[in-house]
Write a protein that holds these residues in place. Structure first.
Motif, PDB file in Angstrom:
ATOM      1  N   VAL B 191       0.870  -1.184   0.000  1.00 18.98           N
ATOM      2  CA  VAL B 191       0.000   0.000   0.000  1.00 18.98           C
ATOM      3  C   VAL B 191       0.899   1.223   0.000  1.00 18.98           C
ATOM      4  CG1 VAL B 191      -1.783   1.264   1.232  1.00 18.98           C
ATOM      5  CG2 VAL B 191      -1.775  -1.237   1.258  1.00 18.98           C
ATOM      6  N   TYR B 192       0.957   1.909  -1.122  1.00 18.73           N
ATOM      7  CA  TYR B 192       1.830   3.074  -1.204  1.00 18.73           C
ATOM      8  C   TYR B 192       1.260   4.079  -2.203  1.00 18.73           C
ATOM      9  CZ  TYR B 192       5.816   5.994  -2.297  1.00 18.73           C
ATOM     10  OH  TYR B 192       6.630   7.065  -2.508  1.00 18.73           O
ATOM     11  N   ASP B 193       1.141   5.327  -1.742  1.00 17.58           N
ATOM     12  CA  ASP B 193       0.471   6.340  -2.545  1.00 17.58           C
ATOM     13  C   ASP B 193       1.270   6.789  -3.749  1.00 17.58           C
ATOM     14  OD1 ASP B 193      -2.059   6.943  -1.169  1.00 17.58           O
ATOM     15  OD2 ASP B 193      -0.720   7.326   0.507  1.00 17.58           O
ATOM     16  N   GLY B 194       2.597   6.548  -3.704  1.00 18.96           N
ATOM     17  CA  GLY B 194       3.432   7.063  -4.781  1.00 18.96           C
ATOM     18  C   GLY B 194       3.611   6.099  -5.938  1.00 18.96           C
ATOM     19  N   LEU B 195       2.996   4.878  -5.823  1.00 19.60           N
ATOM     20  CA  LEU B 195       3.281   3.847  -6.819  1.00 19.60           C
ATOM     21  C   LEU B 195       2.914   4.266  -8.233  1.00 19.60           C
ATOM     22  CD1 LEU B 195       2.531   0.303  -5.419  1.00 19.60           C
ATOM     23  CD2 LEU B 195       4.693   1.326  -6.121  1.00 19.60           C
ATOM     24  N   SER B 196       1.769   4.903  -8.347  1.00 17.00           N
ATOM     25  CA  SER B 196       1.258   5.180  -9.693  1.00 17.00           C
ATOM     26  C   SER B 196       2.219   6.076 -10.475  1.00 17.00           C
ATOM     27  CB  SER B 196      -0.109   5.840  -9.602  1.00 17.00           C
ATOM     28  OG  SER B 196      -0.007   6.998  -8.812  1.00 17.00           O
ATOM     29  N   ASP B 205      12.831  10.147  -2.240  1.00 19.03           N
ATOM     30  CA  ASP B 205      13.406  11.320  -1.578  1.00 19.03           C
ATOM     31  C   ASP B 205      12.254  12.146  -0.996  1.00 19.03           C
ATOM     32  OD1 ASP B 205      12.213  12.107  -3.824  1.00 19.03           O
ATOM     33  OD2 ASP B 205      14.022  12.793  -4.864  1.00 19.03           O
ATOM     34  N   GLY B 206      12.538  13.351  -0.635  1.00 18.74           N
ATOM     35  CA  GLY B 206      11.497  14.159   0.009  1.00 18.74           C
ATOM     36  C   GLY B 206      10.420  14.659  -0.930  1.00 18.74           C
ATOM     37  N   GLN B 207      10.519  14.331  -2.234  1.00 24.65           N
ATOM     38  CA  GLN B 207       9.588  14.900  -3.199  1.00 24.65           C
ATOM     39  C   GLN B 207       8.357  14.027  -3.447  1.00 24.65           C
ATOM     40  OE1 GLN B 207      10.593  17.889  -4.575  1.00 24.65           O
ATOM     41  NE2 GLN B 207      12.473  17.766  -3.367  1.00 24.65           N
ATOM     42  N   VAL B 208       8.415  12.752  -3.003  1.00 30.30           N
ATOM     43  CA  VAL B 208       7.288  11.833  -3.264  1.00 30.30           C
ATOM     44  C   VAL B 208       6.724  11.378  -1.920  1.00 30.30           C
ATOM     45  CG1 VAL B 208       8.197  11.030  -5.470  1.00 30.30           C
ATOM     46  CG2 VAL B 208       8.868   9.879  -3.363  1.00 30.30           C
ATOM     47  N   PRO B 209       5.542  10.782  -1.935  1.00 31.07           N
ATOM     48  CA  PRO B 209       4.973  10.297  -0.676  1.00 31.07           C
ATOM     49  C   PRO B 209       5.939   9.374   0.072  1.00 31.07           C
ATOM     50  CG  PRO B 209       3.342  10.205  -2.406  1.00 31.07           C
ATOM     51  CD  PRO B 209       4.613  10.626  -3.052  1.00 31.07           C
ATOM     52  N   SER B 210       5.887   9.421   1.397  1.00 30.03           N
ATOM     53  CA  SER B 210       6.792   8.606   2.211  1.00 30.03           C
ATOM     54  C   SER B 210       6.156   7.248   2.508  1.00 30.03           C
ATOM     55  CB  SER B 210       7.076   9.295   3.542  1.00 30.03           C
ATOM     56  OG  SER B 210       7.642  10.554   3.320  1.00 30.03           O
ATOM     57  N   GLY B 228       9.288  -4.785  -6.384  1.00 30.43           N
ATOM     58  CA  GLY B 228       8.932  -5.519  -5.166  1.00 30.43           C
ATOM     59  C   GLY B 228      10.098  -5.650  -4.194  1.00 30.43           C
ATOM     60  N   ARG B 229      11.188  -4.992  -4.505  1.00 35.10           N
ATOM     61  CA  ARG B 229      12.334  -5.020  -3.601  1.00 35.10           C
ATOM     62  C   ARG B 229      12.430  -3.654  -2.916  1.00 35.10           C
ATOM     63  NH1 ARG B 229      15.479  -8.870  -2.795  1.00 35.10           N
ATOM     64  NH2 ARG B 229      17.360  -8.380  -1.594  1.00 35.10           N
ATOM     65  N   LEU B 230      12.419  -3.661  -1.593  1.00 32.46           N
ATOM     66  CA  LEU B 230      12.455  -2.387  -0.872  1.00 32.46           C
ATOM     67  C   LEU B 230      13.771  -2.226  -0.140  1.00 32.46           C
ATOM     68  CD1 LEU B 230       8.944  -2.450   0.881  1.00 32.46           C
ATOM     69  CD2 LEU B 230       9.490  -1.831  -1.449  1.00 32.46           C
ATOM     70  N   ALA B 252       3.009   2.288   6.547  1.00 29.04           N
ATOM     71  CA  ALA B 252       2.204   3.514   6.573  1.00 29.04           C
ATOM     72  C   ALA B 252       2.664   4.402   5.428  1.00 29.04           C
ATOM     73  CB  ALA B 252       2.372   4.228   7.907  1.00 29.04           C
ATOM     74  N   SER B 253       1.748   4.706   4.546  1.00 34.72           N
ATOM     75  CA  SER B 253       2.088   5.550   3.397  1.00 34.72           C
ATOM     76  C   SER B 253       1.541   6.949   3.664  1.00 34.72           C
ATOM     77  CB  SER B 253       1.468   4.951   2.145  1.00 34.72           C
ATOM     78  OG  SER B 253       1.426   5.912   1.136  1.00 34.72           O
TER      79      SER B 253
END
Lengths: 282, 524, 483
Positions: B191-196, B205-210, B228-230, B252-253
């Motif tokens: 679950v991550y808001d920046g995936l799209s 970095d600080g420019q995309v959702p954490s 799929g690798r974090l 937590a996104s």
């Protein structure tokens, strides 16, 4: 069923009266009644103001309604052009037949009706515009004339018929409210005539005027009778006697008696009429 | 001929009827739409403020069971409240307790974050409590502290609060003490808001959702996502070592990128863990009514402003009502009708329409400068508002006096009363309900007035409740103005809540006016 | 003791001495009141018991109450008169004393530095934070403090003495024929006239303070540059001793911003307000009217600071988002947002006044139009609105005046930048915002910045006054026409 036939009978009876009247007043044509009221009941909220009024009002005659104040004569007059529609709480039952059509039907547009039924009120109410604009107001909204020349003709003809032309022809652009009371009332009559109605309703048209202005208006009414069906409400019995050919006496929301003016004033059938005419009440 | 004409006319009227009725309908709908717009605007105004104020109804507090160490709190050992307040290291006690939970914080830079969790001002209630009861020292006592306002806002859903997710890692490598790398298991969803918006691999970095990960009481911040690798860095070390395979994570996104918000990912990680472990709890919030103003949103309240408003309105009422009523009585009952009284009347009507800020200028130059009255004082504020409300009260009182029928005056004069007696014994008592209603409504208006008070310095930061009419103070609407201009996000909800308080006071005053009118008004 | 009497400002520095004088006065007055009341009651009783049987007993002209009040007023008026007079001439006397005692090197300073010196001395003498502290200042401050104390004492003694004269003189006035009631009533009347005069005095106060300060501003800054200059940057620091270097006070951008925001507000408020007024007075049923009208008036009762907050936090971001969607560059604060919200705020001013005005059009005109077969909309647009036009224009003028003078919405949502721009999506600033900005900082009273605020206030006051006078006249004339 029975009530309808009764009303019919009554209508016939009054038609007879009218015939007699006409023979007396030397009017050549006997026309069918212009306005026929059949079983009119009017309610203001819970309160009933008119009870089962049946009356015929013929063309080319002046019909006067008399009676003590609050007797319902103005209410009845306002039924003829559906002015009661403008009062939220008011409800009208019964048939009001104008030219063979029941105008109380939902399908009848009061705008259409009022274009052929003019009305003059107790207090002169010229619009706060020029005399000219007052007169052309009706033709303008109904689209009866477009060109300036047509409108000019209507203004002149209407003001002439109302006997005001000579007095105001040089100051048509002055506000209607600058005229005297009697002139204002004649202006209002000219305004009503401008749309060429068949019927003119007058609700105590002289009660706010002085005797000289009153005389002029009465004279005017007598002239207008040739072309219009005039129905006038008045609190002055002498005025009714002077201008009308048919008189109806209202009392407590009921039509007590109607008939040729002479008969009503000289030989009333009902004691209430007699009492009113002789000044016992009212 | 006329009949023909009439027929023609009828036809014309008939033909135009439909179009005219349509334009009638259009006109009516336009009117209705305008009413609708006005009502919608009214609702939008009130509802938007109402919803914005909701977060201020509760607050998150840090709850700690603190062993009160005598060495730290009362180093002199006198148990003297004065000494305790000045010498006690209260923040140290709190920090020591937090370090018990996060022992590594001192080493890994989390110390700064922890010290920001509770502000110095938020600790003062504890200091006061201990100073007032020195025998608490040596015991272990539970205390709760207002949490850092940004964290509080975050926990209430501000800053695009986390969408939470869960997943298991197929395998996990600890690369260095502060870095891990893991592979998502098959059919596990991240679950991550920046995936799209991601081009792979995605650097966080600080420019995309954490994206934050939690496991075994530890917290990690994802730095890179690739197929799929974090990769993640450690913020808080886990209590027990992470399993090499099949380790469960919570994630937590946070939608708002870190650079765009006032609160860092580290603080959020601490906040989430404290909340998960029950050390941060939400409670109904009464600071708004109980506290005076403060620079820390979590500690700020309206008490000083409410008292200031009350004092100011008292001055206004005491000045306006008697003077306004006397002026109205004079103008309505005694004044001769001449040029001068006409001028007075014109003057009063115009004074009622003078912009309020001009009264502020008057107050500034006449009262502050010429009479050298103190700045920011309810006395001066009250006088300025009184001058503003005076024409309104005069106009309302005149209307009320005029409504008393002349027969009453004549009756009084008829039994031999003097003019003054007839007015004061008969007319004025009968006009009182109307006068009171008008005066109360004028007070409601004065309560909401802001601009002129800014001019006379009531816009100062007031942390103490004013004690007298010449103390520096502020009033509710000015406090709202000041709060609305402060930068922290928490002020939004605070200000909205303050507005609700102000509106409630105004509604209250208006209800009084309505009750007075309903109960006492007479119609003649 | 004289020193100790100085508190922080002239009026209050009298407190101890003046307080004693005040209490003494009250005591004397109350004592006199009750003494005379008792004496007068006795007089009435004696007259009754001594009256000849069968004859109507003689009565004093006035009731005992009035005799009591007469005595009370005779004591209080001279006493308080002296106290108030003393307090009001004291600053003047103090300044005189200080000036006459100044050392030569100070009194030869330029006027503005001299003023500063005196202000500092005053602050040292009566509490306050002076901008500097020198022995010379201390000396003058001491003189001022002791003079102040002396004055207080003199005033207090004089007040008590005069009150005592009134007290004894009025005691002898009690008699059967004495018209105490008339005297008391005259006093009441005077009090009422004074109350009515206060409203006029307020106007004079406004006009004088505005004119006075504005004149000071135009002494250092050209009136033409102010009215027609395009650069507004008062931020340049101006120390009191650098009069030559003023900031730039060209107010055109302010006037333009005020005008544009007012225009937006009027464009919003007039159709909505007028449309609602027409709908509510001509179409709506009684039930709708009873609910919707108070709802609209509710908008008028909401404090302007609430509108400001609404503009700042709800409308401005909305305007920005919509602007961005349309590809326009928009700042987070914009004239449009402020104007829209201000429009909402003045809806009730337009609607309720227009509603009154429309209702004042006599029913007979409506009847006349309906009877000719006009529809409702024709009647409204051709008869009612033309008839009501003066009143409606008046209400719009009042709304404009309101919009020009509105402060909080623009202060919170329109921005502070004096932008000479016609684009409503830009930040703009208004006259009122700049008045607030200029006066809310901590600066000296006598600086061009402060005076500039008064010049702006003067412009604002003049324009709104003209609008109000015209509007009120128009509306009044209109009301008289149909009354």
């Amino acid at each position: 069923m029975t009530t309808t036939s009764m009303q019919l009978n009554r209508g016939l009876e009054e038609a007879v009266l009218t015939t007699q009247l006409d023979s007396k007043t030397n009017i050549q044509t006997i026309e069918a009644p212009k306005v026929q009221a059949q079983g009119i009941n009017v309610f203001y909220g819970e309160k009933q103001a008119l009870f089962d009024v049946n009356l015929d009002m013929p063309s080319k005659l002046v019909t006067a309604f008399i009676g003590p104040s609050g007797c319902g004569k103005s209410t009845f007059l306002r039924c003829i052009n559906r002015m009661n529609d403008t009062i939220d709480t008011c409800r009208v039952d019964g048939k009001m037949i104008v030219d063979g059509t029941d105008v109380n039907q939902k399908s009848i547009d009061p705008v259409m009706l009022r274009a052929s039924v003019g009305m003059v009120f107790q207090k002169p109410n010229p619009f706060p515009k020029s005399i000219y604009e007052n007169v052309v107001y009706g033709p303008r909204i109904h689209g009866l004339a477009q060109k300036k020349s047509e409108l000019d003709n209507i203004v002149e003809a209407s003001l002439r018929k109302a006997g005001l032309w000579e007095e105001v022809k040089d100051r048509l652009d002055q506000p209607g409210t600058s005229l005297s009371g009697g002139q204002q009332q004649r202006l209002v009559i000219a305004r009503a005539i401008a749309v060429d109605p068949e019927i003119i309703l007058m609700d105590e048209p002289c009660s706010a005027l002085d005797p000289i202005a009153t005389a002029k208006i009465e004279e005017l009414i007598d002239e207008l009778r040739q072309n219009y069906c005039i129905i006038i409400v008045t609190h002055s019995m002498s005025q009714a006697a002077r201008v009308s050919q048919q008189t109806a006496f209202f009392h407590m929301g009921k039509l007590v008696e109607a008939g040729p003016t002479e008969t009503i004033f000289t030989n009333p059938r009902d004691t209430r009429t007699q009492d009113y005419i002789t000044g016992r009440f009212g | 001929m006329t009949d023909k004409n009439r027929q023609r006319n009828q036809a014309i009227v008939q033909s135009r009827l439909e179009a005219r009725n349509k334009s009638e309908t259009r006109f009516r709908l336009f009117g209705l739409a305008m009413v609708g717009v006005a009502i919608i605007a009214c609702f939008m105004l009130i509802l938007s403020i109402f919803f914005q104020s909701l977060p201020a109804l509760s607050e998150n507090r840090l709850v700690l069971n603190l062993p009160l160490d005598a060495q730290k709190l009362d180093p002199k050992g006198t148990r003297n409240p004065q000494d305790i307040r000045s010498q006690g290291d209260f923040a140290g006690v709190v920090m020591d307790n937090l370090l018990l939970r996060f022992p590594n914080a001192e080493a890994d830079g989390g110390y700064d974050v922890l010290s920001e969790l509770v502000s110095t001002i938020a600790i003062t209630p504890m200091a006061k409590q201990i100073a007032d009861n020195p025998n608490l020292i040596g015991t272990t006592t539970p205390f709760s502290f207002a949490l850092n306002s940004d964290l509080d806002v975050y926990l209430k859903g501000g800053f695009g609060r986390a969408r939470e997710g869960q997943f298991r890692a197929a395998n996990l490598n600890v690369i260095s003490p502060s870095e891990i790398e893991l592979q998502l298991s098959e059919n596990q969803k991240l679950v991550y808001d920046g995936l799209s918006q991601a081009s792979q691999p995605l650097r966080l970095d600080g420019q995309v959702p954490s994206l934050l990960l939690f496991a075994n009481g530890g917290a990690f911040k994802v730095t890179q996502i690739a197929n799929g690798r974090l990769s993640a860095t450690q913020i808080i070390p886990p209590k027990t070592a992470l399993a090499a395979t099949n380790q469960a994570f919570k994630s937590a996104s946070i939608k708002m990128p870190e650079d765009g918000r006032a609160i860092g990912d580290n603080m959020i990680a601490y906040g989430e863990i404290l909340q998960a472990e029950g050390m941060v709890k939400a409670r109904p919030n009464f600071t708004l009514l109980a506290n005076a103003d403060s620079n820390d949103p979590e500690m700020a309240g309206l008490l000083s402003a409410m008292v200031g408003s009350f004092l100011t309105l008292c001055v206004t009422f005491v000045i306006t009502v008697p003077i306004g009523v006397m002026a109205a009585v004079y103008l309505e009952e005694f004044a001769p009708k001449n040029f001068w009284t006409d001028m007075v009347e014109v003057n009063i009507n115009n004074l009622a329409a003078v912009p309020s800020i001009v009264f502020g200028l008057l107050g500034f130059s006449v009262f502050l400068h010429f009479f050298q009255m103190p700045r920011s004082a309810p006395l001066v504020g009250g006088i300025v508002l009184a001058l503003m409300a005076l024409p309104v009260v005069i106009i309302a009182s005149r209307a009320a006096i005029k409504a008393v029928p002349p027969s009453i005056r004549e009756a009084a004069l008829g039994v031999g009363a003097s003019k003054v007696q007839s007015v004061f014994h008969h007319v004025l008592p009968l006009a009182t309900p109307g006068i009171m209603t008008g005066s109360i409504l004028a007070m409601a208006h004065a309560l909401g007035e802001t601009a002129p008070l800014l001019m006379i310095g009531m816009v100062a930061f007031i942390a103490d409740v004013p004690q007298s009419l010449v103390d520096s103070s502020t009033v509710l609407p000015v406090e709202i103005f000041m709060w609305a201009g402060r930068p922290e996000r928490a002020w939004e909800a605070k200000t909205s809540a303050a507005i609700i308080v102000l509106l409630l006071f105004m509604i209250f005053i208006n209800i009084i006016a309505i009750v007075v009118r309903r109960r006492f008004e007479r119609r003649w | 003791m004289l020193q100790g009497s100085g508190v922080d400002l002239p009026v209050f520095s009298q407190l101890p001495v003046s307080m004693i004088a005040f209490l003494l006065l009250m005591g004397m007055a109350l004592f006199g009141y009750f003494e005379t009341l008792k004496a007068s009651n006795t007089l009435t009783r004696n007259l009754r018991t001594n009256s000849v049987a069968g004859q109507k007993p003689m009565r004093p002209h006035s009731l005992p109450l009035y005799h009591g009040w007469f005595r009370l007023l005779c004591t209080l008026i001279p006493g308080f008169g002296v106290l108030v007079l003393g307090a009001s001439i004291k600053p003047l006397l103090l300044e005189r004393t200080a000036l006459s005692n100044l050392p030569a090197e100070i009194s030869s300073l330029p006027q503005d530095q001299l003023d500063l010196f005196l202000l500092d001395a005053q602050k040292i003498a009566f509490g306050g934070i002076p901008s500097s502290d020198t022995p010379q200042l201390q000396e003058i401050a001491n003189i001022m403090a002791s003079t102040s104390g002396m004055l207080n004492l003199v005033v207090a003694v004089l007040a008590i003495a005069l009150a005592a004269v009134g007290f004894y003189w009025s005691k002898g006035k009690l008699s059967v024929d004495f018209r105490a009631r008339n005297k008391v009533e005259t006093a009441i009347l005077v009090l009422m006239v004074a109350a009515a005069a206060l409203a006029v005095l307020t106007t004079f106060g406004i006009v004088f303070s505005l004119v006075f300060e504005t004149a000071k501003f135009f002494k250092v800054y050209s009136i033409l540059d102010f009215l027609f200059g395009t650069l507004w940057s008062p931020q340049i620091a101006i120390r009191a001793d650098q009069v030559g270097q003023t900031g730039s006070f060209g107010a055109v951008a302010l006037f333009l911003g005020t005008f544009i925001i007012m225009l937006i507000a009027i464009i919003v408020a007039v159709p909505i307000g007028l449309g609602s007024a027409i709908y509510l007075s001509e179409y709506a049923t009684d039930k709708v009217r009873t609910w919707v009208k108070p709802g609209l008036e509710l908008l008028a009762g909401i404090p302007t600071v609430v509108y400001g907050f609404f503009a700042l936090l709800t409308v401005a971001p909305m305007v920005r988002d919509i602007g961005e969607k349309l590809g326009l560059t928009t700042s987070s604060q914009s004239a449009l947002a402020a104007g829209l919200v201000m429009g909402i705020m003045i809806i009730p001013f337009v609607s309720s006044l227009s509603d009154d005005v429309i209702n004042a059009v006599p029913q007979t005109l409506r009847d006349g139009s309906y009877a000719l077969g006009a529809t409702k909309s024709e009647t409204i647009s051709r008869v009612i609105l033309p008839a009501a036009l003066p009143g409606i224009v008046g209400s719009i003028l009042l709304a404009i005046s309101r919009a020009l003078g509105e402060t909080m919405i623009v202060a919170m949502a329109a921005g502070q930048n004096a932008n000479l721009s016609l684009n409503p999506l830009d930040m703009m600033t208004t006259v009122t915002v700049q008045i607030v900005t200029l006066l809310t900082g901590d600066q000296e009273y006598d600086s061009p910045k402060t005076h500039a605020a008064f010049a702006l206030g003067f412009v604002l006051f003049t324009i709104t006054l003209i609008l109000n006078v015209i509007a009120l006249r128009v509306v009044q004339k209109y009301r008289e026409k149909y009354d």
